[in-house]
Design an enzyme around this catalytic site. Sequence first.
Site, PDB file in Angstrom:
ATOM      1  N   ASP A  67      32.282  42.546  35.347  1.00 55.24           N
ATOM      2  CA  ASP A  67      31.014  41.899  35.005  1.00 55.24           C
ATOM      3  C   ASP A  67      29.866  42.898  34.980  1.00 55.24           C
ATOM      4  O   ASP A  67      30.020  44.060  35.352  1.00 55.24           O
ATOM      5  CB  ASP A  67      30.724  40.743  35.978  1.00 55.24           C
ATOM      6  CG  ASP A  67      30.911  41.136  37.438  1.00 55.24           C
ATOM      7  OD1 ASP A  67      30.994  42.343  37.725  1.00 55.24           O
ATOM      8  OD2 ASP A  67      30.975  40.244  38.290  1.00 55.24           O
ATOM      9  N   ASN A 136      29.666  31.878  47.186  1.00 58.22           N
ATOM     10  CA  ASN A 136      29.868  30.512  46.691  1.00 58.22           C
ATOM     11  C   ASN A 136      31.217  30.387  45.987  1.00 58.22           C
ATOM     12  O   ASN A 136      31.403  29.523  45.150  1.00 58.22           O
ATOM     13  CB  ASN A 136      28.727  30.089  45.751  1.00 58.22           C
ATOM     14  CG  ASN A 136      28.634  30.971  44.523  1.00 58.22           C
ATOM     15  OD1 ASN A 136      29.386  31.930  44.374  1.00 58.22           O
ATOM     16  ND2 ASN A 136      27.719  30.653  43.632  1.00 58.22           N
ATOM     17  N   HIS A 138      32.583  32.429  43.878  1.00 60.03           N
ATOM     18  CA  HIS A 138      32.730  32.928  42.502  1.00 60.03           C
ATOM     19  C   HIS A 138      33.629  34.158  42.463  1.00 60.03           C
ATOM     20  O   HIS A 138      33.745  34.891  43.444  1.00 60.03           O
ATOM     21  CB  HIS A 138      31.377  33.186  41.830  1.00 60.03           C
ATOM     22  CG  HIS A 138      30.585  34.353  42.321  1.00 60.03           C
ATOM     23  ND1 HIS A 138      29.218  34.306  42.475  1.00 60.03           N
ATOM     24  CD2 HIS A 138      30.942  35.606  42.686  1.00 60.03           C
ATOM     25  CE1 HIS A 138      28.786  35.480  42.893  1.00 60.03           C
ATOM     26  NE2 HIS A 138      29.811  36.292  43.032  1.00 60.03           N
ATOM     27  N   GLU A 143      30.527  31.333  38.163  1.00 63.44           N
ATOM     28  CA  GLU A 143      29.906  30.500  39.188  1.00 63.44           C
ATOM     29  C   GLU A 143      30.613  29.142  39.277  1.00 63.44           C
ATOM     30  O   GLU A 143      31.338  28.756  38.362  1.00 63.44           O
ATOM     31  CB  GLU A 143      28.430  30.288  38.819  1.00 63.44           C
ATOM     32  CG  GLU A 143      27.612  31.582  38.743  1.00 63.44           C
ATOM     33  CD  GLU A 143      27.180  32.117  40.105  1.00 63.44           C
ATOM     34  OE1 GLU A 143      27.989  32.092  41.053  1.00 63.44           O
ATOM     35  OE2 GLU A 143      26.038  32.569  40.214  1.00 63.44           O
TER      36      GLU A 143
HETATM   37  C1  GLP Z   1      28.901  40.003  42.962  1.00 65.71           C
HETATM   38  C2  GLP Z   1      29.947  40.393  41.911  1.00 65.71           C
HETATM   39  C3  GLP Z   1      31.324  39.961  42.296  1.00 65.71           C
HETATM   40  C4  GLP Z   1      31.611  40.327  43.732  1.00 65.71           C
HETATM   41  C5  GLP Z   1      30.651  39.608  44.634  1.00 65.71           C
HETATM   42  C6  GLP Z   1      30.891  39.836  46.101  1.00 65.71           C
HETATM   43  O1  GLP Z   1      28.348  38.769  42.738  1.00 65.71           O
HETATM   44  N1  GLP Z   1      29.641  39.878  40.637  1.00 65.71           N
HETATM   45  O2  GLP Z   1      32.268  40.524  41.408  1.00 65.71           O
HETATM   46  O3  GLP Z   1      32.932  40.018  44.061  1.00 65.71           O
HETATM   47  O4  GLP Z   1      29.349  40.053  44.300  1.00 65.71           O
HETATM   48  O5  GLP Z   1      30.252  40.993  46.537  1.00 65.71           O
HETATM   49  P1  GLP Z   1      30.435  41.638  47.962  1.00 65.71           P
HETATM   50  O6  GLP Z   1      31.744  42.357  47.891  1.00 65.71           O
HETATM   51  O7  GLP Z   1      29.281  42.571  48.091  1.00 65.71           O
HETATM   52  O8  GLP Z   1      30.441  40.552  48.957  1.00 65.71           O
END
Ligand code: GLP
Length: 248
Positions: A67, A136, A138, A143
């Site tokens: 992403d 959440n 995702h 989402e």
């Molecule tokens: C972002 C990314 C996700 C990722 C998530 C969790 O929203 N788009 O791909 O998995 O954060 O991030 P973290 O690993 O910092 O908790």
Amino acid sequence: MKIIIAKNYQSMSRKAADLIIRQIQMKKNSVLGLATGNTPLGMYKNLVRACKKGEVSFKKTTAFNLDEYAGLSENSKNSYHYYMRENLFKHIDIDKKNIFILNGAAKNLKKECENFEKMIKERKGIDLQILGIGLNDHIGFNEPGSSFKSKTRPVNLTTATRKANRKYFSGINEVPKKALTMGLATIMRAKKIILLASGKEKAEIIAKALKGKIKPTVPASILQKHPDVTVILDKEAAGIILLPKLVK
Ligand code: GLP
């Protein structure tokens, strides 16, 4: 679904890196799907170390990123282009022409996403997709409510996600409201998936995703339907699934 519980973040990161290294040793021209966020940072450090020691080479490997924020240029410090460059790509021997990251600054975002899907197909699909999980539930930027049939596309970010990611920006107003993400169907087409989660704040969403009902309001729950998922958790993130009676 295989669930590995590592004793801590370092061990989770090492195990994930080892699986990637094994994948590349097995197939030099592997197509990887890569993720951003805090969670995979340790894994990337292990990959960089292994590459520098000559234990793995990414010369023939292709990387697609999950992403990107819409509206950020690739030089913006908050872009996932920047994250990938600083944390992985500039330290390893991957060929630049084999790196695919959605361009959040593209004029036509829809076209950018369609082209990305096309590139994945041209490379015969993703062999191994790495995923983190948002608070959440995702995956990528899919989402809650995202269709299980969704492909790579522009999406609106929820306030919850923007708040969770605020820490990387100077304020909530700086956090983009839109992003581009691989879709849930795109992710599910990967031959193998590794989901990583660390820390107690992820325990509840991990339990919901892995043991709860499969439904679009819990996007990560779709992974229960995939034939080859390895989940690597540290003890804190595994906390609730270790108590199966508490899981609804
Ligand atoms: C972002 C990314 C996700 C990722 C998530 C969790 O929203 N788009 O791909 O998995 O954060 O991030 P973290 O690993 O910092 O908790």
